[in-house]
Design a protein around this motif. Structure first.
Motif, mmCIF file in Angstrom:
data_model
loop_
_atom_site.group_PDB
_atom_site.id
_atom_site.type_symbol
_atom_site.label_atom_id
_atom_site.label_comp_id
_atom_site.label_asym_id
_atom_site.label_seq_id
_atom_site.Cartn_x
_atom_site.Cartn_y
_atom_site.Cartn_z
ATOM 1 N N PHE A 139 0.822 -1.210 0.000
ATOM 2 C CA PHE A 139 0.000 0.000 0.000
ATOM 3 C C PHE A 139 0.856 1.260 0.000
ATOM 4 C CE2 PHE A 139 -2.769 -2.980 2.624
ATOM 5 C CZ PHE A 139 -3.603 -3.309 1.562
ATOM 6 N N THR A 140 0.195 2.381 -0.276
ATOM 7 C CA THR A 140 0.799 3.692 -0.120
ATOM 8 C C THR A 140 0.188 4.346 1.123
ATOM 9 O OG1 THR A 140 -0.878 4.931 -1.364
ATOM 10 C CG2 THR A 140 0.902 3.876 -2.634
ATOM 11 N N PRO A 141 0.788 5.420 1.635
ATOM 12 C CA PRO A 141 0.211 6.097 2.802
ATOM 13 C C PRO A 141 -1.206 6.632 2.582
ATOM 14 C CG PRO A 141 2.493 6.757 2.506
ATOM 15 C CD PRO A 141 2.129 5.946 1.287
ATOM 16 N N LYS A 142 -1.646 6.648 1.335
ATOM 17 C CA LYS A 142 -2.991 7.122 1.028
ATOM 18 C C LYS A 142 -4.062 6.286 1.724
ATOM 19 C CE LYS A 142 -5.766 9.778 -1.542
ATOM 20 N NZ LYS A 142 -5.919 11.231 -1.270
ATOM 21 N N SER A 171 -16.030 -15.294 -2.571
ATOM 22 C CA SER A 171 -16.910 -15.648 -3.683
ATOM 23 C C SER A 171 -16.435 -14.964 -4.964
ATOM 24 C CB SER A 171 -18.344 -15.231 -3.375
ATOM 25 O OG SER A 171 -18.441 -13.809 -3.352
ATOM 26 N N ASN A 172 -16.989 -15.391 -6.086
ATOM 27 C CA ASN A 172 -16.689 -14.724 -7.344
ATOM 28 C C ASN A 172 -17.118 -13.264 -7.300
ATOM 29 O OD1 ASN A 172 -15.728 -14.884 -10.132
ATOM 30 N ND2 ASN A 172 -17.870 -14.578 -10.696
ATOM 31 N N GLU A 173 -18.236 -12.990 -6.632
ATOM 32 C CA GLU A 173 -18.705 -11.610 -6.471
ATOM 33 C C GLU A 173 -17.712 -10.790 -5.650
ATOM 34 O OE1 GLU A 173 -20.576 -14.333 -6.003
ATOM 35 O OE2 GLU A 173 -21.712 -14.130 -7.881
ATOM 36 N N ASP A 174 -17.119 -11.417 -4.617
ATOM 37 C CA ASP A 174 -16.100 -10.732 -3.820
ATOM 38 C C ASP A 174 -14.906 -10.340 -4.691
ATOM 39 O OD1 ASP A 174 -17.475 -10.901 -1.381
ATOM 40 O OD2 ASP A 174 -16.636 -12.875 -0.940
ATOM 41 N N LEU A 175 -14.471 -11.267 -5.537
ATOM 42 C CA LEU A 175 -13.346 -10.983 -6.419
ATOM 43 C C LEU A 175 -13.651 -9.804 -7.334
ATOM 44 C CD1 LEU A 175 -12.060 -14.506 -7.581
ATOM 45 C CD2 LEU A 175 -10.873 -12.874 -6.110
ATOM 46 N N LEU A 176 -14.806 -9.846 -7.976
ATOM 47 C CA LEU A 176 -15.152 -8.788 -8.915
ATOM 48 C C LEU A 176 -15.312 -7.440 -8.215
ATOM 49 C CD1 LEU A 176 -17.699 -10.660 -11.229
ATOM 50 C CD2 LEU A 176 -15.263 -10.238 -11.605
ATOM 51 N N ALA A 177 -15.935 -7.469 -7.038
ATOM 52 C CA ALA A 177 -16.101 -6.224 -6.283
ATOM 53 C C ALA A 177 -14.751 -5.655 -5.865
ATOM 54 C CB ALA A 177 -16.988 -6.466 -5.064
ATOM 55 N N THR A 178 -13.852 -6.541 -5.430
ATOM 56 C CA THR A 178 -12.515 -6.092 -5.043
ATOM 57 C C THR A 178 -11.780 -5.495 -6.230
ATOM 58 O OG1 THR A 178 -12.343 -7.757 -3.290
ATOM 59 C CG2 THR A 178 -10.291 -6.824 -4.113
ATOM 60 N N PHE A 179 -11.828 -6.174 -7.372
ATOM 61 C CA PHE A 179 -11.166 -5.644 -8.567
ATOM 62 C C PHE A 179 -11.696 -4.251 -8.910
ATOM 63 C CE2 PHE A 179 -10.474 -10.204 -10.374
ATOM 64 C CZ PHE A 179 -9.489 -10.422 -9.424
ATOM 65 N N ALA A 180 -13.007 -4.083 -8.845
ATOM 66 C CA ALA A 180 -13.606 -2.796 -9.187
ATOM 67 C C ALA A 180 -13.177 -1.702 -8.216
ATOM 68 C CB ALA A 180 -15.126 -2.922 -9.219
ATOM 69 N N GLU A 181 -13.186 -2.018 -6.919
ATOM 70 C CA GLU A 181 -12.766 -1.035 -5.901
ATOM 71 C C GLU A 181 -11.319 -0.619 -6.119
ATOM 72 O OE1 GLU A 181 -13.467 -2.681 -2.016
ATOM 73 O OE2 GLU A 181 -15.490 -3.312 -2.547
ATOM 74 N N CYS A 182 -10.468 -1.591 -6.387
ATOM 75 C CA CYS A 182 -9.045 -1.299 -6.527
ATOM 76 C C CYS A 182 -8.742 -0.558 -7.824
ATOM 77 C CB CYS A 182 -8.238 -2.596 -6.452
ATOM 78 S SG CYS A 182 -8.364 -3.435 -4.850
ATOM 79 N N ALA A 183 -9.444 -0.915 -8.894
ATOM 80 C CA ALA A 183 -9.237 -0.217 -10.161
ATOM 81 C C ALA A 183 -9.637 1.249 -10.056
ATOM 82 C CB ALA A 183 -10.033 -0.901 -11.269
ATOM 83 N N ALA A 184 -10.605 1.528 -9.192
ATOM 84 C CA ALA A 184 -11.052 2.909 -9.007
ATOM 85 C C ALA A 184 -10.081 3.730 -8.168
ATOM 86 C CB ALA A 184 -12.435 2.919 -8.357
ATOM 87 N N HIS A 185 -9.163 3.062 -7.444
ATOM 88 C CA HIS A 185 -8.245 3.779 -6.546
ATOM 89 C C HIS A 185 -6.824 3.241 -6.677
ATOM 90 C CE1 HIS A 185 -11.408 6.008 -4.498
ATOM 91 N NE2 HIS A 185 -12.126 4.893 -4.505
ATOM 92 N N PRO A 186 -6.192 3.384 -7.813
ATOM 93 C CA PRO A 186 -4.815 2.896 -7.961
ATOM 94 C C PRO A 186 -3.832 3.595 -7.035
ATOM 95 C CG PRO A 186 -5.439 4.285 -9.823
ATOM 96 C CD PRO A 186 -6.698 4.029 -9.042
ATOM 97 N N GLU A 187 -4.222 4.777 -6.536
ATOM 98 C CA GLU A 187 -3.323 5.518 -5.650
ATOM 99 C C GLU A 187 -3.122 4.832 -4.302
ATOM 100 O OE1 GLU A 187 -7.510 7.205 -4.905
ATOM 101 O OE2 GLU A 187 -6.325 6.399 -6.588
ATOM 102 N N TYR A 188 -3.908 3.812 -4.000
ATOM 103 C CA TYR A 188 -3.775 3.112 -2.728
ATOM 104 C C TYR A 188 -2.655 2.064 -2.737
ATOM 105 C CZ TYR A 188 -8.389 4.959 -1.393
ATOM 106 O OH TYR A 188 -9.445 5.770 -1.074
#
Length: 308
Positions: A139-142, A171-188
């Motif tokens: 992670f970054t300090p963000k 779950s597969n839904e957990d994976l997809l949700a995680t990918f979406a959250e992370c793609a929206a915040h690459p600064e993290y």
């Protein structure tokens, strides 16, 4: 309850996989092991590992392809250095009720599957000292500035090369949700040293699995396991950590090219060549740079420092 080990591999890491499997089977002839293909170049290694070690190929290859497709759809082509590392997330949906995932640049020194006994009181286990280095390469300090995680939570970050958990806990839904959250915040995320899945999977585990246990926190502590730690002592082809006076559970060459002259090369070479039915490894020693190359490398390093 079924237990098993997952690895991810292709034909380029045959030598690494042989060393890992030799070390596992030295202590454990029975635990089922399943290989997740890293890419389409896997048929040679799948045949060799099945014939010599009983390793089975992950059955639902269509799921792995869907996982890779979803990853591409969400992140695009440029986000990760090695996006195929995410294929290891197929572990959550395979046949084993409890499982260990192990990278192929590892050798083990014990019946490694017994570490799943810790799942009696937790839902996720790892075994490393990654957290002592802070949040670097994860992670970054963000993440603190935006209250995504606090200082206590990030003490549970882990190296993605060795971990264990339970089927369908993600779950597969957990994976997809995680990918979406992370793609929206690459600064993290800290990708400065070209890590791929590790930052994203740490994010998912910290968010979605709360009963976590790092084995190095067991009573009496635990030995280290990174090949970059040079204090380990060799005894009868096993390494000991003098800081805790214990044998290592495993050794991981994370971020280190396994070749003659690398740390603990003699240990890796011993386990690689333990199976007399297979030809010995033939990994060439690195070519030493000549004086002109040394000068050029020094100039490049100075230019990088000036840019920074």
């Amino acid at each position: 309850m079924s237990r098993g080990i997952y690895i991810i591999a292709n034909d380029k890491v045959i030598d690494h996989a042989i060393a890992l499997l030799n070390s596992i089977r030295l202590h454990d002839q029975d635990t089922p092991i399943m290989m997740i293909p890293y890419d389409d170049n896997y048929h040679q290694i799948a045949e060799l590992l099945n014939k010599n070690y009983g390793v089975q190929l992950y059955e639902d290859l269509d799921f792995i392809e869907r996982l890779a497709h979803n990853l591409h759809e969400i992140f695009g082509n440029q986000f990760f250095a090695r996006p195929n590392q995410f294929r290891k997330q197929a572990c959550w949906f395979g046949p084993f009720e409890e499982f260990l995932y192990i990278d192929t640049d590892i050798v083990v020194f014990e019946k490694i599957i017994d570490n799943l006994n810790y799942l009696a009181d937790s839902d996720f286990i790892c075994c490393d000292y990654q957290h002592l280095g802070g949040i670097k390469n994860v992670f970054t300090p963000k993440v603190f500035a935006d209250n995504i995680f606090n200082e206590t939570e990030v003490k549970d970050i882990f190296n993605g090369g060795f971990w264990g958990s339970k089927k369908n806990l993600i779950s597969n839904e957990d994976l997809l949700a995680t990918f979406a959250e992370c793609a929206a915040h690459p600064e993290y995320f800290d990708f400065s040293e070209k890590t791929s899945d590790q930052p994203i999977i740490n994010y998912m585990l910290l968010k979605r699995i709360h009963r976590r246990f790092n084995i190095v926190r067991r009573q009496g502590k635990a030995p280290g396991n990174w090949a970059g730690s040079l204090q380990f002592k060799t005894q009868d082809h096993i390494l000991f950590d003098p800081s805790v006076n214990q044998p290592l559970q495993y050794l991981h060459w994370a971020g280190i090219r396994i070749q003659p002259g690398c740390p603990y090369w003699d240990i890796w070479e011993y386990y690689r060549n333990l199976n007399s039915a297979l030809s010995p490894s033939d990994i060439p020693a690195p070519v030493k740079p000549n004086q002109w190359q040394k000068t050029l490398n020094n100039i490049k390093q100075q230019l990088r420092q000036l840019k920074n």
